[in-house]
Enzyme design. Structure first.
Site, PDB file in Angstrom:
ATOM      1  N   TYR A  34       0.779  -1.099   0.042  1.00 44.58           N
ATOM      2  CA  TYR A  34       0.025   0.186   0.010  1.00 44.58           C
ATOM      3  C   TYR A  34       0.786   1.300  -0.141  1.00 44.58           C
ATOM      4  O   TYR A  34       1.722   1.351   0.792  1.00 44.58           O
ATOM      5  CB  TYR A  34      -0.830  -0.154   1.332  1.00 44.58           C
ATOM      6  N   ASP A  70      -6.707  13.608 -24.880  1.00 46.73           N
ATOM      7  CA  ASP A  70      -6.587  12.224 -24.436  1.00 46.73           C
ATOM      8  C   ASP A  70      -6.006  11.380 -25.759  1.00 46.73           C
ATOM      9  O   ASP A  70      -6.769  11.273 -26.868  1.00 46.73           O
ATOM     10  CB  ASP A  70      -8.218  11.931 -24.367  1.00 46.73           C
ATOM     11  N   ARG A 103      -2.291  -2.879 -18.777  1.00 46.20           N
ATOM     12  CA  ARG A 103      -3.490  -1.825 -18.631  1.00 46.20           C
ATOM     13  C   ARG A 103      -3.427  -0.735 -17.518  1.00 46.20           C
ATOM     14  O   ARG A 103      -3.363  -1.089 -16.300  1.00 46.20           O
ATOM     15  CB  ARG A 103      -4.389  -2.972 -18.238  1.00 46.20           C
ATOM     16  N   LYS A 112      -2.560   0.391 -25.158  1.00 47.77           N
ATOM     17  CA  LYS A 112      -2.791   0.326 -26.528  1.00 47.77           C
ATOM     18  C   LYS A 112      -1.679   0.300 -27.377  1.00 47.77           C
ATOM     19  O   LYS A 112      -0.792  -0.673 -27.415  1.00 47.77           O
ATOM     20  CB  LYS A 112      -3.618   1.373 -27.083  1.00 47.77           C
ATOM     21  N   THR A 146      -4.014   6.004 -21.869  1.00 49.65           N
ATOM     22  CA  THR A 146      -3.786   4.570 -21.237  1.00 49.65           C
ATOM     23  C   THR A 146      -2.390   4.339 -21.833  1.00 49.65           C
ATOM     24  O   THR A 146      -1.787   4.671 -22.600  1.00 49.65           O
ATOM     25  CB  THR A 146      -4.794   3.739 -21.947  1.00 49.65           C
ATOM     26  N   GLU A 190      -0.400   4.861  -0.742  1.00 49.18           N
ATOM     27  CA  GLU A 190      -1.142   6.155  -1.027  1.00 49.18           C
ATOM     28  C   GLU A 190      -0.319   7.166  -0.731  1.00 49.18           C
ATOM     29  O   GLU A 190       0.654   7.486   0.277  1.00 49.18           O
ATOM     30  CB  GLU A 190      -2.360   6.173   0.133  1.00 49.18           C
TER      31      GLU A 190
HETATM   32  N1  DSN Z   1     -12.248   0.742 -25.006  1.00 54.28           N
HETATM   33  C1  DSN Z   1     -11.338   1.701 -25.616  1.00 54.28           C
HETATM   34  C2  DSN Z   1     -11.379   1.480 -27.125  1.00 54.28           C
HETATM   35  O1  DSN Z   1     -11.560   0.109 -27.446  1.00 54.28           O
HETATM   36  O2  DSN Z   1     -11.128   2.141 -27.775  1.00 54.28           O
HETATM   37  C3  DSN Z   1     -11.315   2.897 -25.342  1.00 54.28           C
HETATM   38  O3  DSN Z   1     -11.723   3.127 -23.946  1.00 54.28           O
END
Ligand code: DSN
Length: 419
Positions: free
Chosen positions: A54, A200, A235, A229, A226, A56
């Protein structure tokens, strides 16, 4: 690669699920634009004892003892992300994309404040103001669209809407848009109306980090992405901003939004950022874009309508209306043929989001397998054959076998052969 010896013994049921999913990922073509295969090193970092802690707070300022070593992992992740994107400040704790975006809104806005964002069926994301999402429920989102003739964001229209609405923030970014974003123009418009700029870059972060697409980090006030990707990490998500906004972003993430960070994931983010800093990642990103462009050309030559007429990045949205099947039917047929895709709305879609008119295709995962232009032509043939034979189960099974053979020639890097 992990050998899962303990998991096999302790929980054969879950192990069986993991093995079946490994076989699926190995034998099918993953063309969901938001997915990728992490390296064995990233996978191993996620499976470490750092999950037991933990912590925080932030490095040097934690609310629990024993965090000196964890601090090093989190600081490494932040330092590498800064280098990768040229960011002044990075918060690596966001658990995923939507929570990261929630923290950004929380840092800059009050409930009810006006925000501009790209509409979902025009390629935007739920967290960019869709009425069923927290963003649309808490804030007063006004949505801009793509130009129906070009399929591209119409910056004159964005300017008109911004002048009329005087938003407090303008969001640029997408989930299903295949073109470069004009970051500078967004900034000019925001400056005119006194709005914050928020990018974003969840989908294109890896391509931006590799220098293959333009980078909003030096231009915008705040940028979220994120990490799983095109960036090919675990993730999760990060938020980048100028130093002047560092405190408000950090406070919004913790204690504003989240409790304890996921330290094993943050370590894996550090590993992925280290990988993305290497020269080979640039070659990877360049090939992702080349593959997507060739796929768009191949499909257009087979009479498919690709929204905006092509792509600048890793994805394309294909309208299935002229092929007599819906996006959902195409997704199901392609699944049977061993190709994973996601159904997608098209701009001004007359169909509902659960059964929209299009599919979204992406090249990040297949490029990680080493697939290049010659195989893309073969994949386009398979996609087309599956769509044309979407009700013919035996033809779909034949295509599936061909896809399996292709996948065997391009194993996922670092994976053992699947039995
Ligand atoms: N779910 C993602 C996508 O497939 O683009 C975005 O959050």
């Amino acid at each position: 690669m992990l050998n899962y010896q303990n998991l096999s013994q302790a929980d054969p049921e879950i192990m069986a699920v993991v093995r079946r999913e490994m076989a699926r990922q190995s034998e099918e073509l993953e063309m969901i634009a938001s997915e990728n295969y992490v390296s064995p090193a990233v996978l191993e970092a996620m499976a470490t004892v750092l999950t037991n802690k933990y912590s925080e707070g932030y490095p040097g300022h934690r609310y629990y003892g024993g965090n000196q070593i964890i601090d090093e992992a989190e600081s490494l992740a932040a330092t590498r992300a800064k280098k990768l994107f040229g960011a002044e400040h990075v918060n690596v704790q966001p658990l995923s994309g939507s929570p990261a975006n929630a923290a950004v809104y929380f840092a800059f806005l009050k409930p009810g404040d006006k925000v501009l964002g790209l509409k979902l069926d025009h390629g935007g994301h739920l967290s960019h103001g869709h009425p069923v999402n927290f963003s649309g429920l808490l804030y007063n989102f006004v949505q801009y669209e793509v130009n129906p003739a070009t399929g591209r964001i119409d910056m004159d229209r964005v300017r008109q809407i911004a002048r009329r609405e005087k938003p407090k923030m303008i969001v640029a970014g997408f989930s299903a848009y295949a073109r470069e974003i004009e970051w500078e123009k967004f900034r000019e418009i925001a400056a005119e109306v006194g709005a914050f700029t928020f990018a974003d870059i969840a989908h294109t972060a890896g391509l931006i980090a590799a220098g293959e697409m333009s980078n909003p980090v030096p231009i915008f006030d705040v940028v979220s992405t994120t990490t799983h990707k095109t960036l090919r990490g675990p993730r999760g998500a990060i938020i980048m901003c100028r130093e002047e906004f560092a405190k408000r972003i950090d406070r919004a993430v913790f204690p504003g939004m989240q409790g304890g960070p996921h330290d094993h994931i943050n370590a894996a983010k550090a590993v992925a950022f280290g990988e993305a800093l290497r020269p080979e990642f640039k070659d990877y990103a360049r090939q992702v874009i080349k593959n997507a462009r060739v796929l768009a050309e191949e499909l257009i030559s087979r009479d498919y309508r690709v929204i905006s007429g092509g792509t600048d990045n890793h994805l394309l949205v294909v309208d299935m209306s002229n092929r007599n099947l819906s996006g959902q039917e195409a997704e199901i047929a392609l699944d049977k043929a061993g190709i994973s895709v996601s159904r997608s709305t098209i701009p001004n879609d007359p169909k509902p989001p659960l059964n929209p008119s299009g599919v979204r295709l992406g090249t990040p995962a297949i490029t990680t397998r080493g697939i290049k232009e010659p195989q893309i032509k073969f994949i386009a043939d398979c996609l087309d054959a599956a769509v044309q034979n979407h009700q013919n189960e035996s033809r779909l099974s034949e295509i599936r076998e061909k896809i399996k053979e292709l996948c065997a020639l391009f194993p996922i890097p670092g994976w053992p052969a699947q039995k």
